[in-house]
Design a protein around this motif. Structure first.
Motif, mmCIF file in Angstrom:
data_model
loop_
_atom_site.group_PDB
_atom_site.id
_atom_site.type_symbol
_atom_site.label_atom_id
_atom_site.label_comp_id
_atom_site.label_asym_id
_atom_site.label_seq_id
_atom_site.Cartn_x
_atom_site.Cartn_y
_atom_site.Cartn_z
ATOM 1 N N UNK A 100 0.676 -1.236 0.195
ATOM 2 C CA UNK A 100 -0.119 0.173 -0.112
ATOM 3 C C UNK A 100 0.891 1.270 0.035
ATOM 4 N N UNK A 101 1.946 1.243 0.701
ATOM 5 C CA UNK A 101 2.919 2.450 0.899
ATOM 6 C C UNK A 101 3.338 2.711 -0.452
ATOM 7 N N UNK A 102 4.127 1.455 -1.154
ATOM 8 C CA UNK A 102 4.689 1.574 -2.652
ATOM 9 C C UNK A 102 3.495 2.248 -3.466
ATOM 10 N N UNK A 103 2.270 1.863 -3.418
ATOM 11 C CA UNK A 103 1.294 2.365 -4.318
ATOM 12 C C UNK A 103 1.091 3.926 -4.290
ATOM 13 N N UNK A 104 1.215 4.533 -3.101
ATOM 14 C CA UNK A 104 1.228 5.800 -2.698
ATOM 15 C C UNK A 104 2.461 6.470 -3.231
ATOM 16 N N UNK A 105 3.579 5.800 -3.125
ATOM 17 C CA UNK A 105 4.903 6.599 -3.261
ATOM 18 C C UNK A 105 5.583 6.624 -4.650
ATOM 19 N N UNK A 106 5.177 5.488 -5.661
ATOM 20 C CA UNK A 106 5.899 5.233 -6.829
ATOM 21 C C UNK A 106 4.563 5.265 -7.673
ATOM 22 N N UNK A 107 4.547 6.175 -8.872
ATOM 23 C CA UNK A 107 3.468 6.124 -9.675
ATOM 24 C C UNK A 107 3.378 4.826 -10.639
ATOM 25 N N UNK A 108 4.588 4.520 -11.109
ATOM 26 C CA UNK A 108 4.677 3.301 -11.872
ATOM 27 C C UNK A 108 4.736 1.716 -11.108
ATOM 28 N N UNK A 109 4.234 1.959 -9.789
ATOM 29 C CA UNK A 109 4.593 0.636 -9.157
ATOM 30 C C UNK A 109 2.984 -0.124 -9.255
ATOM 31 N N UNK A 110 3.085 -1.464 -9.512
ATOM 32 C CA UNK A 110 1.957 -2.373 -9.499
ATOM 33 C C UNK A 110 1.815 -3.298 -8.365
ATOM 34 N N UNK A 111 0.634 -2.960 -7.404
ATOM 35 C CA UNK A 111 0.218 -3.533 -6.329
ATOM 36 C C UNK A 111 0.057 -5.021 -6.841
ATOM 37 N N UNK A 112 -0.527 -5.383 -7.831
ATOM 38 C CA UNK A 112 -0.948 -6.578 -8.492
ATOM 39 C C UNK A 112 0.226 -7.441 -8.810
ATOM 40 N N UNK A 113 1.140 -6.548 -9.420
ATOM 41 C CA UNK A 113 2.446 -7.340 -9.844
ATOM 42 C C UNK A 113 3.266 -7.724 -8.580
ATOM 43 N N UNK A 114 3.346 -6.820 -7.792
ATOM 44 C CA UNK A 114 3.996 -7.256 -6.514
ATOM 45 C C UNK A 114 3.432 -8.626 -5.719
ATOM 46 N N UNK A 115 2.097 -8.515 -5.707
ATOM 47 C CA UNK A 115 1.438 -9.732 -5.157
ATOM 48 C C UNK A 115 1.823 -10.956 -5.994
ATOM 49 N N UNK A 116 1.629 -10.822 -7.211
ATOM 50 C CA UNK A 116 2.000 -12.064 -8.000
ATOM 51 C C UNK A 116 3.706 -12.376 -7.850
ATOM 52 N N UNK A 117 4.538 -11.609 -7.669
ATOM 53 C CA UNK A 117 5.907 -11.961 -7.567
ATOM 54 C C UNK A 117 6.208 -12.772 -6.164
ATOM 55 N N UNK A 118 5.317 -12.105 -5.208
ATOM 56 C CA UNK A 118 5.515 -12.873 -3.939
ATOM 57 C C UNK A 118 4.761 -14.254 -3.829
ATOM 58 N N UNK A 119 4.104 -14.650 -4.640
ATOM 59 C CA UNK A 119 3.725 -15.976 -4.935
ATOM 60 C C UNK A 119 4.867 -17.012 -5.205
ATOM 61 N N UNK A 120 5.858 -16.341 -5.629
ATOM 62 C CA UNK A 120 7.188 -17.078 -5.986
ATOM 63 C C UNK A 120 7.926 -17.482 -4.686
ATOM 64 N N UNK A 121 7.660 -16.723 -3.667
ATOM 65 C CA UNK A 121 8.368 -16.765 -2.479
ATOM 66 C C UNK A 121 7.555 -17.531 -1.425
ATOM 67 N N UNK A 122 8.084 -17.441 -0.216
ATOM 68 C CA UNK A 122 7.558 -18.061 1.009
ATOM 69 C C UNK A 122 6.784 -16.989 1.797
ATOM 70 N N UNK A 123 6.924 -15.955 1.419
ATOM 71 C CA UNK A 123 6.336 -14.480 2.149
ATOM 72 C C UNK A 123 4.795 -14.172 1.887
ATOM 73 N N UNK A 124 4.052 -14.095 3.117
ATOM 74 C CA UNK A 124 2.928 -13.949 3.033
ATOM 75 C C UNK A 124 2.362 -12.543 3.209
ATOM 76 N N UNK A 125 1.372 -12.225 2.837
ATOM 77 C CA UNK A 125 0.806 -10.702 2.694
ATOM 78 C C UNK A 125 0.583 -10.212 4.144
#
Length: 293
Positions: A100-125
């Motif tokens: 959420x913070x990145x979405x407000x700071x960086x206009x080219x940031x994609x929250x959807x893309x970040x969540x997709x990338x995190x699926x490759x890891x064991x990190x939970x939201x």
């Protein structure tokens, strides 16, 4: 700026008072490249990276994505992403809060893309940063940065202190999910053996001087290594190779800049010089140099 070059530097120098961190370096980074920036501690790697992202003033000419990094830093950081060697994430924050913070700071940031990338890891939201291992934090950081629609990524020792499995996972995500033939990555690292297969180009710094700037394809054509029997060591040494070293099984090896004389080439078997061996041949270890002095 040439539209195929994301970075152009000409006669660029960096100084801290009387100390010179980089001396008259000229180089370009085209689009679609993975460039390894190699050098011993204190060679000038971090200073060069800081200049690229506008944190240090540079003498000479420097253009990054067609912009002046100091005067146009705001516009630059919309198209460039950077993970410094001391990068930290707030330990109290949950992963979802960072998105959420990145979405407000960086206009080219994609929250959807970040969540997709995190699926490759064991990190939970819902995980808090303080509950994650060091390797998981680094993967989270890469997922957040790689979710920015940028053209250039600058990574300063991104996997320092991680175990080999975490390092492998980091680089797999970087290559699979971010490199697309248009974007470029500049990576500073000490794990030369692990990144060699990922790189398209290499830049080597030695005490503030750019001693090599070459594609790995051209490197294989330019530098020649000979594996030889101990009996021929003196004859090969007389040809003044860049580096001589011992291989397993008692054989010796020597690296030449260019083809050695024919009578020398006949004394050994041509092998591919590794990036590590070439690094040792072209740079000096400051700690060893001090001991010899």
């Amino acid at each position: 700026m040439n539209n195929i070059n994301l970075v152009e530097a000409r006669e660029m120098s960096l100084r801290y008072g009387k100390k010179t961190a980089l001396e008259r370096a000229s180089f370009v980074i085209p689009k679609g490249r993975v460039v390894g920036l190699l050098g011993h501690n204190g060679a000038g790697k971090t200073s060069l990276m800081k200049a690229l992202v506008g944190l240090l003033p540079a003498e000479g000419e420097l253009s990054v994505l067609g912009l002046d990094p100091r005067r146009q830093r705001g516009a630059l950081l919309e198209q460039l992403c950077y993970i410094p060697d001391v990068a930290v994430l707030p330990r109290w924050a949950r992963v979802s809060e960072l998105i959420t913070l990145m979405s407000g700071l960086q206009p080219r940031f994609s929250a959807l893309r970040a969540r997709e990338l995190l699926k490759r890891t064991s990190v939970g939201l819902n995980d808090k940063v303080k509950s994650l291992s060091k390797g998981m934090v680094v993967q989270l950081h890469l997922a957040l940065i790689a979710a920015i629609d940028a053209r250039l990524m600058v990574l300063d020792e991104p996997t320092l202190g991680l175990d080999v499995v975490s390092r492998k996972s980091f680089y797999e995500m970087l290559i699979d999910e971010w490199c697309d033939g248009e974007r470029s990555v500049l990576i500073s690292t000490h794990q030369v053996e692990e990144v060699e297969s990922l790189l398209s180009d290499v830049m080597m710094l030695d005490e503030g001087r750019l001693v090599l700037n070459i594609s790995l394809e051209d490197m294989d054509r330019r530098f020649v290594a000979l594996s030889h029997d101990p009996a021929t060591a003196e004859a090969i040494a007389a040809a003044h190779p860049l580096l001589r070293y011992r291989q397993s099984g008692g054989r010796g090896a020597a690296i030449f800049d260019g083809a050695p004389p024919a009578h020398v080439a006949e004394l050994g078997e041509r092998i591919r010089p590794s990036l590590v061996d070439l690094f040792m041949a072209l740079t000096r270890n400051p700690a060893l140099h001090r001991k010899e002095a």
